[in-house]
Scaffold this motif. Structure first.
Motif, PDB file in Angstrom:
ATOM      1  N   MET A 290      30.814  35.374  61.539  1.00 11.54           N
ATOM      2  CA  MET A 290      30.218  35.495  62.869  1.00 11.54           C
ATOM      3  C   MET A 290      30.418  36.909  63.403  1.00 11.54           C
ATOM      4  SD  MET A 290      31.834  31.971  64.387  1.00 11.54           S
ATOM      5  CE  MET A 290      30.673  31.790  65.724  1.00 11.54           C
ATOM      6  N   GLY A 291      30.924  37.796  62.571  1.00 11.38           N
ATOM      7  CA  GLY A 291      31.208  39.160  63.017  1.00 11.38           C
ATOM      8  C   GLY A 291      32.428  39.238  63.902  1.00 11.38           C
ATOM      9  N   PHE A 292      33.305  38.246  63.805  1.00 14.13           N
ATOM     10  CA  PHE A 292      34.445  38.142  64.719  1.00 14.13           C
ATOM     11  C   PHE A 292      35.738  38.178  63.921  1.00 14.13           C
ATOM     12  CE2 PHE A 292      37.572  35.708  67.117  1.00 14.13           C
ATOM     13  CZ  PHE A 292      37.394  36.163  68.404  1.00 14.13           C
ATOM     14  N   THR A 293      36.734  38.914  64.442  1.00 14.82           N
ATOM     15  CA  THR A 293      38.061  38.847  63.831  1.00 14.82           C
ATOM     16  C   THR A 293      39.069  38.575  64.931  1.00 14.82           C
ATOM     17  OG1 THR A 293      38.212  41.227  64.058  1.00 14.82           O
ATOM     18  CG2 THR A 293      37.682  40.379  61.872  1.00 14.82           C
ATOM     19  N   ARG A 294      40.129  37.887  64.562  1.00 15.53           N
ATOM     20  CA  ARG A 294      41.188  37.620  65.543  1.00 15.53           C
ATOM     21  C   ARG A 294      41.973  38.896  65.780  1.00 15.53           C
ATOM     22  NH1 ARG A 294      42.378  31.857  63.416  1.00 15.53           N
ATOM     23  NH2 ARG A 294      41.003  30.711  64.809  1.00 15.53           N
ATOM     24  N   ASP A 295      42.791  38.858  66.860  1.00 18.53           N
ATOM     25  CA  ASP A 295      43.666  39.998  67.153  1.00 18.53           C
ATOM     26  C   ASP A 295      44.566  40.281  65.956  1.00 18.53           C
ATOM     27  OD1 ASP A 295      42.892  40.859  69.517  1.00 18.53           O
ATOM     28  OD2 ASP A 295      44.395  39.802  70.705  1.00 18.53           O
ATOM     29  N   GLY A 296      44.711  41.552  65.624  1.00 18.62           N
ATOM     30  CA  GLY A 296      45.567  41.914  64.507  1.00 18.62           C
ATOM     31  C   GLY A 296      44.847  41.870  63.172  1.00 18.62           C
TER      32      GLY A 296
END
Lengths: 333, 550, 407
Positions: free
Chosen positions: B58-64
């Motif tokens: 989705m083009g999304f990454t979590r923090d870090g």
């Protein structure tokens, strides 16, 4: 809604109970004094007759229980008794130990309490919006240069004793750049703007101490919140960052933020003591310290109870507000 | 299907995670294509980076975490390089997400329907009222009870399985082209899982939505996916059509995953009629405070046998174990050991009685003191019960380590944190063996482990039983485990024993309806299993959802 | 900074003006960034707030540099005005450099464990350790380092600091003498011994009480937990400093003129009041550990209560307790300092920083003419602040590290 009401009533009851326990604690600790009040008032070399007469006056011949209840009864009707210092002065002045011309503790405390509330109010008015803004920003841009700088600054401010912060502010804002007065001689009937100006320096010192603490707690609460899966979900729904904050984070952030604010206002209460002494601000904190030094027990008792009551009240408010803002409790199954 | 155009194309995707101020690779180049209306199952063990890949699609990454290379092209737009506004216009509208824990992913402060309508109204797809009507229609299709009303509740007022379906409905709210399902049924009980699986599969088919289905459960993915992709520690292992993957896995690792299900113990002869049970639970009731949790349960465990206690969460199976160990003294009933009554409270039991019954825990992480070395952990019961000291103690510890197939010289001085999950569980076994007990309670010992590792633990326990003549009480919710290791089965529900008997009988009908429901709800590897099951139960008629019973 | 007369109104207007200018500068910065980098994502996705933040940061740095140059150029009485600014800037630079060097040395010298710790720690934590080591050395060897005794009246009263006879100083008393002729430098050094020592003893006592009852409450639960927890609730219902002041009133009445006894009472009072917080933490930590399966396994094995507490629970509670020790120490230290600043607790002739701040605070009035004199009360107050800042920096890192490991 019934369950919420029940919980709140329960908390209120608990708060009252705590206050009662505190009053017992205060009364009991004062009764642990060596000798008795009469000797304490008159000091060494008092004639036995004078001691006996004061004893009679203060009801010291009765047992502790009835004394506690009569004291508590007095407190509930706003009568905190008579200040020793005042009684002493009048006895030295040669008048009898009657009440004529002697200010009661309540009359002594009331104007100072107002002054203290004014000081705390000004400090809170600056500190709360400032700290919330800075704290939320630090949470949003965590681990950035800004966050790190703020972290170091606030940690230093928290670590410093209040009088250090006070003297630094005095140094820079009163002596080196004469912008604000270094002493806060406030009296009745002063114009508001002048009063504000004289209160500003102690208020700024308090602000510095409270903002740091409040900001760090806000930051922690918000970071905790932003890590929750429903915030991630909101972002994954393509909601704009502003809306994520306003609609998804804020309603849930209210409880922790209110909690943090109330806790820090409670901290303000302790903070005023030292700061009022530094700035010679005629508030209840200074009166308290002076009375402690001369062991003016009725005043110490009254101040202590007042501080504790304010402290308990603020904690109670924090508790109730966080109950009210919890959707799980507001909308029971 | 293969003629349809490609919707999502992930090429050589690399993701890094930050720890200790440095960036370390998590995913070393994942690639796959997804066509319109196709369901891709993504499978791998915990820590294989499945969720990370799912979110990155989705083009999304979590923090870090950050995407360090490759491309994620959705309908001609590269989500890796697209700006925030472009991504936002796709998320929720054309790509939607269903998270593992619905309870945590719904905002507790808003009603379900308001969260449902948020994406359509914000993206301008539907008006608020259109979207609300559509929500009710979706709730109906997903077979939620009271579809007209359920959306107006707050998330905490709705059960987990229903909430999971409500979230699927929310993902559908804009009729997206692609939905990412991230372990949507992992937190649910098996009987609830079926409902959710069936509704997800149907709705994805109805709207011809493409989906990525992430799970660690092979049997589940076999029901849901057209194609399966296997990941191992950030690396891609293999990818192919579901049926060919199941029948003909190519890579060693994939084969080993498939092989797990094959472990099966030999059947034992029936228990002799006059045999004294090692442990006998007789008419036991128990309560936490004033809340009753066990109602008059009875069962026996005979020497050298394994009794599996099965049931869903909240059925009281762990409470039964706490009663036997004496941690929760029963309010009524008797617990016998070798025919003798045991004191009900563990504090009144003597050392010999405590020694005879040992326990192995579900979470090996919390079962071993993190500050003690393996040698100390196993050595303590050796010293405490057997009175061995110094060299003798060490010799016994080494012997025990050999029994659990860990090289003594290598492991004796390590801390638990330096061991893998399976090794920790082995140490837990060794600690209970050190007491030289007759009877061991195994509380969900394999459920926190990856399947391959769990298999090893089961084999070890079976071998130990054969050589040492141990009796096991095996608490589990996983019927595959029951099939492979149990001799007898006790089925529990709501604090009562529903049914009990030898395993062979329990897996053959006819039975108590709950036993049937429980046994039949466990997913099997056969890709047609769900379809067949739904045919049997008669709830496959999606269009007539009102008649479906929940 | 203020071109206008520094009245309240002018300041507000000036601040608003600065604010608008900074906002403009921020947006300009972002615009230029986008043009120059050809719309790289960093500038493209930069929120306006961040851009303004950069502008504010740049302005703050520019202001410090400008003032620093002004300070270097100023002479005579005008230079006095910049004295404290220069001290602050130089102080920060010196401490920062020292902390970097200290960390660098820490990475080279010591065991593998300490080297690794130094490699991981931020410079603030290294600063904290450096300060703690420094204070420990000064307080232990105060008798050796200090040129005179703390109670010794060495010469004339009120000798001006600086050691310049022309200005009324004396090179024998680098920081001058106080109102009855005691050497201020010596008293500052002995202050480390007295103030830090008493705070340390108090914290240890508070920990002894708090952890004992905390772990007992956690392990035993039931009535033991109820009694302890309710008592602590009641004690914590009164703000700590207020309660301490109340109890000190009574304690001083009991102690009469015996100053040592007053201090003993103070230590006990603050330790008991502060142990409530230690109790809360150790109970919470204890309860978290008690629910672990390894404790259940030990209980089921038939282990005794002391074994459970000392062998199973305590080894797992060291990390949070150590961090808490740092925080409690700071709190106790500040409470004692505040009390003696208010004139209660540590009594003369013992040298103590809180008392010194109060006694010397009058010098602050001379800030314009005798900056070194005015600095004296700030030195004592700064000595308090420096240690608490150091400890807090270290604790902050410890807490951050332990929370990081859990995630």
């Amino acid at each position: 809604m019934n369950s919420v009401l029940g919980i709140i009533l329960q908390r209120l009851g608990l708060g009252l109970l705590t206050l009662l326990v505190v009053s017992v604690l205060i009364f009991a600790s004062v009764n642990a004094l060596p000798g008795d009040f009469a000797e304490a008032i008159l000091g060494q070399g008092a004639t036995p007759e004078a001691v006996a007469s004061i004893r009679e006056d203060l009801g010291l011949n009765k047992n502790p229980f009835s004394r506690y209840f009569s004291w508590l009864g007095g407190v509930l009707t706003g009568d905190f008794g008579t200040s020793f210092a005042q009684a002493n002065m009048s006895s030295f002045a040669g008048s009898d130990t009657g009440k004529g011309g002697i200010e009661s503790v309540a009359a002594q405390i009331a104007p100072r309490f107002k002054n203290t509330l004014f000081l705390a109010g000004v400090a809170a008015a600056i500190a709360i919006p400032l700290a919330l803004t800075l704290g939320i920003l630090a949470a949003l841009y965590r681990n950035s240069v800004y966050d790190r700088a703020v972290n170091v600054t606030t940690l230093s401010a928290i670590s410093s004793p209040e009088f250090f912060l006070a003297y630094i502010l005095i140094l820079f804002l009163a002596f080196l750049n004469p912008i604000l007065p270094s002493l806060s001689n406030i009296y009745d009937g002063m114009a508001f703007s002048e009063r504000l100006q004289k209160t500003l320096l102690p208020a700024l010192t308090l602000t510095l101490a409270v903002t740091a603490q409040l900001m760090r707690m806000t930051r922690a609460a918000i970071i905790n919140l932003l890590a929750s899966p429903y915030i991630e979900m909101a972002r994954l729904k393509g909601i704009s960052p502003m809306r994520v904050i306003v609609r998804h984070a804020l309603p849930n952030a209210l409880a922790p933020i209110i909690n943090v604010v109330a806790l820090n206002l409670a901290y303000l209460i302790t903070g005023v003591v030292v700061i009022e002494v530094v700035f010679v601000y005629p508030g209840i904190g200074q009166l308290f310290v002076d009375s402690v030094k001369i062991r003016d027990i009725p005043v110490v008792q009254a101040c202590c109870l007042l501080f504790a009551a304010a402290y308990i009240l603020l904690n109670l408010i924090a508790d109730i507000m966080s109950i009210l803002s919890n959707p799980r409790l507001r909308h029971p199954k | 299907m293969s003629e349809q155009e490609i919707l999502l194309s992930v090429k050589d995707l690399k993701i890094e995670g930050r720890s200790d101020e440095t960036w370390n690779p998590i995913i070393n180049g994942a690639s796959f294509d997804l066509r319109k209306g196709e369901v891709l199952g993504m499978i791998g063990e915990s820590g294989a980076g499945k969720s990370t890949v799912g979110l990155a699609s989705m083009g999304f990454t979590r923090d870090g975490c950050r995407i360090s290379g490759g491309s994620v092209v959705f309908d001609g737009i590269d989500l890796v390089t697209a700006d925030a506004a472009t991504k936002r216009s796709l998320l929720g509208k054309r790509i939607a997400y269903v998270a593992q824990s619905a309870a945590a992913s719904f905002n507790p402060a808003h009603r379900i329907i308001d969260q449902h309508t948020e994406a359509p109204t914000q993206h301008g797809v539907y008006s608020k009222s259109e979207s609300e009507e559509d929500a009710m229609d979706l709730y109906n299709r997903l077979r939620l009870p009271n579809p007209e009303e359920i959306g107006f509740r707050y998330p905490h007022q709705v059960s987990g399985g229903q909430l999971q379906r409500a979230m699927t409905a929310m993902a559908m709210s804009c009729r997206p082209d692609l939905i990412i399902f991230d372990e949507p049924t992992t937190a649910l009980d098996v009987t609830t899982q079926i409902e959710v699986l069936a509704s997800i599969r149907d709705i994805v088919e109805q709207f011809n939505t493409a989906a990525i289905y992430i799970t660690h459960d092979l049997a589940v993915v076999a029901q849901m996916a057209d194609r399966i992709k296997v990941l191992l520690r950030g690396d891609e292992v293999e990818e192919s059509e579901t049926r060919s993957m199941l029948s003909n896995p190519k890579e060693e690792y994939t084969k080993s995953l498939w092989a797990v299900r094959s472990f099966q113990r030999d059947l034992k002869a029936p228990v002799a009629i006059n045999s004294t049970p090692v442990v006998s639970v007789q008419n036991v009731s128990a309560a936490y405070g004033k809340v009753p949790v066990l109602h008059d349960i009875s069962f026996d465990i005979h020497p050298g046998r394994t009794v599996a206690v099965v049931g869903e969460s909240g059925s009281g199976k762990s409470t039964a174990a706490r009663c036997i160990t004496g941690l929760l003294p029963p309010t009524k009933g008797v617990i016998q050991f070798d025919g003798e009554n045991l004191p009900l409270d563990y504090r009144q039991r003597n050392r010999g009685q405590l020694r005879q019954a040992q326990m192995i825990y579900q979470m090996a992480d919390t079962a071993l003191n993190p500050r003690k070395k393996i040698g100390e952990i196993i050595g303590r019961p050796v010293e405490f019960y057997m009175g061995l000291k110094g060299a003798e103690k060490r010799k016994r510890v080494e012997q025990l380590l050999e029994q659990i197939e860990l090289e003594p010289s290598q492991y004796i001085d390590r801390l638990p944190s330096e061991l893998s999950g399976g090794q920790k569980q082995r140490v837990g076994i060794a600690r209970s063996l050190a007491a030289e007990p007759k009877f061991i309670i195994c509380d969900e010992v394999t459920s926190a482990l990856d399947q391959l590792v769990a298999e090893g633990i089961l084999r070890l326990l079976a071998d130990l039983q054969d050589t040492l003549g141990l009796s096991y009480m095996f608490i589990t919710h996983d019927l595959a485990t029951v099939k492979s290791i149990a001799d007898e089965v006790v089925v529990m529900k709501e604090g009562k024993v529903i049914e009990q008997g030898p395993k062979v009988e329990m897996f053959q009908p006819p039975h108590h309806p709950y036993t049937d429901l429980l046994l039949s709800s466990v997913p099997e590897m056969d890709p047609d299993w769900l379809t067949n099951l739904l045919d049997e139960r008669g709830v496959d008629n999606i269009g007539d959802a009102a008649s479906a019973k929940i | 900074m203020f071109p206008l007369e520094p009245t309240f109104f002018n300041i507000v207007v000036t601040l608003i003006g600065y604010g608008l200018a900074l906002a403009g500068a921020g947006f300009l910065f972002r615009l230029v960034g986008r043009k120059v980098t050809n719309n790289k994502p960093y500038f493209r996705d930069m929120p306006g707030g961040v851009a303004i933040g950069f502008a504010i940061g740049a302005f703050a740095i520019a202001w410090v540099v400008y003032t620093y140059i002004q300070a270097q150029l100023a002479e005579g009485p005008a230079a006095n005005k910049y004295f404290f600014f220069l001290v602050a800037v130089h102080g920060i630079i010196i401490f920062a450099v020292a902390a970097y060097i200290f960390r660098f040395l820490g990475r080279l010298i010591g065991t593998e464990g300490t080297k690794k710790a130094f490699r991981q720690m931020p410079v603030t934590a290294a600063f904290g350790i450096m300060i703690i080591v420094l204070y420990a050395i000064v307080s232990i060897f105060a008798g050796v380092i200090a040129p005179y005794g703390q109670e010794e009246i060495v010469g004339n009263a009120n000798v001006v600091p600086g050691g310049d006879p022309a200005m009324g100083g004396d090179p024998a008393y680098l920081l001058g003498t106080d109102q009855i002729g005691r050497d201020i430098l010596s008293r500052l050094i002995y202050g480390a011994q007295n103030t830090v020592g008493i705070a340390f003893v108090t914290t240890c006592l508070a920990f002894l009480i708090g952890t004992t009852f905390g772990f007992l409450a956690a392990v035993k639960g039931g009535w033991m937990d109820q009694i302890c927890s309710r008592t602590v609730d009641a004690l914590m219902a009164i703000p700590q400093l207020i309660f301490a002041l109340l109890l000190m009133t009574i304690a001083t009445a009991w102690a009469g003129t015996n100053n040592v006894l007053v201090m003993v009472y103070m230590v006990i009072i603050i330790a008991v009041l502060d142990s409530t917080r230690v109790f809360r933490l150790s109970r919470a930590v204890g309860i978290n550990i008690v629910v672990m399966d390894y404790i259940e396994a030990a209980k089921l094995r038939g282990e005794t209560l002391p074994y459970l507490i000392f062998k199973e629970i305590l080894p797992n509670a060291y990390a949070p307790l150590l961090a808490e020790f740092g925080l409690r120490f700071c709190f106790v230290f500040l409470t004692i300092a505040s009390l003696s600043f208010l004139g209660i607790g540590i009594k003369p002739p013992l040298a103590d920083w809180g008392t010194m701040v109060r006694d010397l605070s009058g010098f602050l009035n001379y800030a314009q003419f005798l900056p070194l004199n005015a600095a004296l009360p700030l030195m004592a107050a700064g000595a308090i602040a420096l240690l608490t800042v150091g400890v807090n920096f270290l604790v902050d890192w410890m807490l951050h590290r332990s929370s990081g490991l859990k995630e």
